[in-house]
Design an enzyme around this catalytic site. Structure first.
Site, PDB file in Angstrom:
ATOM      1  N   GLY A 378      27.550  58.439  38.676  1.00 27.64           N
ATOM      2  CA  GLY A 378      28.734  57.907  39.674  1.00 27.64           C
ATOM      3  C   GLY A 378      29.743  57.227  38.896  1.00 27.64           C
ATOM      4  N   VAL A 383      22.228  56.258  36.585  1.00 29.94           N
ATOM      5  CA  VAL A 383      21.046  55.524  36.789  1.00 29.94           C
ATOM      6  C   VAL A 383      19.883  56.369  36.436  1.00 29.94           C
ATOM      7  CG1 VAL A 383      19.699  54.431  38.555  1.00 29.94           C
ATOM      8  CG2 VAL A 383      22.091  54.490  38.636  1.00 29.94           C
ATOM      9  N   LYS A 398      20.221  50.801  35.824  1.00 34.45           N
ATOM     10  CA  LYS A 398      21.843  51.224  35.933  1.00 34.45           C
ATOM     11  C   LYS A 398      22.347  51.097  34.400  1.00 34.45           C
ATOM     12  CE  LYS A 398      24.689  48.999  38.612  1.00 34.45           C
ATOM     13  NZ  LYS A 398      25.623  48.921  39.709  1.00 34.45           N
ATOM     14  N   ASP A 508      31.640  46.764  49.366  1.00 33.81           N
ATOM     15  CA  ASP A 508      31.636  48.510  48.887  1.00 33.81           C
ATOM     16  C   ASP A 508      30.403  48.825  49.728  1.00 33.81           C
ATOM     17  OD1 ASP A 508      32.147  50.527  47.933  1.00 33.81           O
ATOM     18  OD2 ASP A 508      31.328  50.244  45.871  1.00 33.81           O
TER      19      ASP A 508
END
Length: 702
Positions: A378, A383, A398, A508
């Site tokens: 992303g 990840v 991550k 988020d």
């Protein structure tokens, strides 16, 4: 054990006596006296040298050569148990009352940090010794999860070094009495009443690495329970730390015998839970402990000193040339290794709590961050799935670069916020690592991945990097699963807004940030954009961040993220999971808003037609209508019209009736003309004029 002293025994306790005799013949209890006779049983361990065969050990529990009972070693997220194999007769008959008993033991908790500790340990009485399904961390190896007892019962005196809100703990350093659950029936800050100072109370730190004494005494007739704590070198205080009336009959129920022992667990930080001595008696005082025979506590420097001595003994006889050659090779390898695994450490990291992993440990866990371990990619980075070498625990790592969209500031935010949070519906941050050029966060591994892949199979970003093969088709989420996921995310968000010691605004919330564990329980994750502030303080202006379709209108005008901006995003999430559609869809210049579509069908009185067609009508229409209505309420353009997460939880749990949405004659265009607060910056975000007009024409009956 020097000798075993049987007296006239009743047949009901013959088995206990024979088992103790077998322990004596098989290995003995060293210098520890065991007496079993009639209705009595007592024993004393003044150190545990040679007593490993006389205890039932599991997990990481072990007896060291020096005679120390180690319940946990320096590992993280582990647990260990140690019990006497013999069943102790606590009742005269299965339906009788609990007899009096007395226990004394010496313990120490050695933490890797002087300022922080992992979770604690407990003295335990239980009908069985099988705690294989129990969780570590705050559950101390005794429960599988919150409000669960693995189908068994137990009495425990916990020595806890973590404040867990779900158990209503008083502080980070306390003693508690637990009956069949870890929510203590009575607790007190760790300390003792000093007889030499007029009975003044003095605090004790449970994790300072020093040995301490504990006495647990129960009077079967009066059901009076006393728990007393004191440092070594101080006699038993006359006033106990905890004293209350506690009927222990619910622990044994119809059984007349139980096991006695200890349990301990660690969380993200490493600790050692040690028992140096232990004595116990039924219907009498616990035998005295010979303090002169106590084993030594481990010294962290001992292992390094021994390894260095051994290396010198091997290296000294080697010829000078060979030694010089080996030294040169070692220096080269060491420099290369340090360059490969070099890390950054700063002063701010000390206070933030989560365990720090070495880069090498994470490198080995992911097999060098192989592409076969890649879970997702992303804007924040990549990840990877990994298996920690020591604990064999599955984790998600991550990996974020400094120049990515989530840089150092977001990294610190995530460490500060989620590192202290503990809730079953939040992704648990286990630790972190900092290295030049990149940042790494370590989480609990979620086997079922993110929610969005179940809602939008075949969408962008699926599959692994470098692979042309399509991922397997995920199973369709049924309505019951979707509703439970909604409740899980709501519970986590309610905890962030109101239940934790500070207000946490996530900023988020979306389907891709909701992760599913092996049991399909939802966990809200990715706290890289989170903001924290104290309850009751004013909100601070910040940059507008988030994902298109989830950003509240007022955020663009005020720049202030609040719990109600999270509620707006949660409303979009409710529509998304119910309809199986993205918040913003369509290509080119034509964007279709999901809220527009739902509003259109609401005006026509046909909300059910927006439900995901893949469900083929297999859903509860009333529940679907409730979730869609709640989604519209939460997505209202005016924050004052949105419910709080406390109200959302009440609506979802059926504890409060859902308000009705009624049309109101309000025009958005006239509102925008008459109020300066609406400016053109609103139109930069994906709310259509239709949805704004429709939503401002909706009022919520309170």
């Amino acid at each position: 054990m020097d000798h075993l002293l049987p007296t006239t025994m009743s047949s009901s306790f013959l088995a206990a006596f024979l088992l103790l005799l077998l322990l004596c013949l098989c290995g003995g209890l060293n210098n520890n006296l065991v007496t079993a006779g009639g209705d009595d049983l007592s024993f004393v361990f003044s150190g545990f040298a040679g007593a490993a065969a006389s205890l039932t050990l599991d997990g990481t529990a072990a007896v060291t050569p020096g005679g120390l009972l180690l319940l946990t070693n320096n590992g993280t997220s582990i647990d260990g148990h140690a019990f006497l194999p013999a069943l102790v007769p606590f009742k005269d008959s299965p339906n009788g009352t609990i007899r009096s008993f007395s226990a004394a033991f010496v313990f120490a908790i050695i933490s890797a940090s002087a300022d922080l500790s992992s979770d604690g340990m407990a003295f335990v009485i239980a009908p069985g010794t099988s705690f294989s399904n129990a969780a570590g961390s705050q559950y101390l190896g005794l429960q599988a999860g919150s409000n669960s007892t693995n189908g068994s019962h137990f009495f425990a005196v916990e020595l806890d070094t973590i404040k867990n809100p779900e158990f209503h703990d008083v502080d980070y350093n306390h003693v508690g009495v637990d009956i069949n659950a870890l929510s203590s029936v009575q607790y007190h800050t760790a300390g003792y009443y000093d007889d030499g100072d007029g009975g003044a109370f003095k605090n004790l730190s449970l994790w300072d690495g020093e040995a301490m004494q504990v006495w647990v005494e129960y009077d079967g007739k009066s059901t009076q329970l006393n728990v007393t704590l004191a440092p070594m070198g101080v006699g038993k205080p006359s006033k106990p730390l905890i004293s209350n009336t506690t009927d222990l009959s619910s622990v044994l129920l119809s059984a007349d015998r139980a096991y006695v022992g200890f349990s301990a667990a660690t969380g993200p930080m490493s600790s050692q839970h040690c028992v140096l001595a232990w004595s116990f008696a039924v219907d009498g005082p616990a035998p005295p402990i010979d303090y002169s025979k106590l084993p030594k506590l481990p010294n962290p420097d001992d292992g390094q000193r021994a390894a260095l001595t051994k290396s010198l003994e091997i290296a000294l006889p080697i010829a000078a040339f060979a030694l010089l050659f080996a030294a040169c090779v070692a220096v080269i390898l060491l420099v290369r290794r340090q360059m490969m695994y070099s890390e950054l450490r700063e002063d701010w990291e000390v206070e933030f709590g989560p365990h720090r992993f070495s880069y090498k440990e994470l490198f080995d866990a992911t097999e060098g961050f192989k592409s076969t371990h890649l879970l997702g990619v992303g804007g924040f980075g990549k990840v990877y799935k990994g298996v920690l070498p020591r604990s064999k625990s599955e984790v998600a790592v991550k990996r974020v670069s400094h120049d990515s969209n989530q840089g150092l500031k977001e990294f610190i935010s995530e460490v500060v916020s989620i590192g202290h949070l503990r809730h079953r519906n939040l992704v648990q941050l286990l630790g972190y690592c900092r290295r030049k050029g990149e940042l790494l966060l370590v989480y609990d591994y979620m086997p079922n991945g993110s929610l969005d892949k179940y809602l939008y199979y075949g969408g962008e970003g699926e599959g692994k990097e470098g692979s042309n093969s399509k991922p397997p088709v995920p199973p369709l989420l049924g309505w019951a699963q979707r509703l439970q996921i909604v409740k899980d995310v709501a519970a986590g968000l309610f905890y962030l807004h109101e239940k934790w010691e500070q207000v946490v605004v996530h900023r988020d919330i979306k389907a891709s940030n909701v992760l599913l564990d092996g049991a399909m329980v939802a966990h809200l994750g990715d706290f890289g954009l989170a903001r924290l502030y104290d309850h009751g303080t004013d909100l601070q202006t910040t940059h507008v961040v988030g994902t298109r379709g989830y950003i509240a209108p007022e955020l663009s005008r005020t720049g202030r993220a609040s719990p109600l901006t999270d509620v707006f995003a949660f409303g979009t999430f409710l529509l998304e999971i119910t309809c199986g559609r993205r918040p913003v869809s369509g290509g080119g210049g034509r964007k279709v808003m999901l809220v527009d579509r739902v509003l259109e069908y609401w005006h026509k009185g046909a909300l059910e037609e927006t439900v995901d067609p893949r469900l083929r009508g297999n859903y509860n229409a009333d529940e679907a209508r409730m979730v869609l209505t709640l989604g519209l309420m939460c997505s209202h353009p005016f924050p004052g019209e949105r419910p709080t997460m406390r109200q959302v939880m009440q609506y979802l749990d059926g504890d409060a009736p859902m308000p009705e949405l009624t049309p109101a004659n309000v025009s958005l265009l006239s509102l925008m003309q008459s109020q300066v607060s609406f400016d053109q910056s609103i139109l930069q975000y994906p709310w259509s004029v239709n949805s704004m007009a429709s939503m401002t024409g909706i009022s919520v009956g309170r």
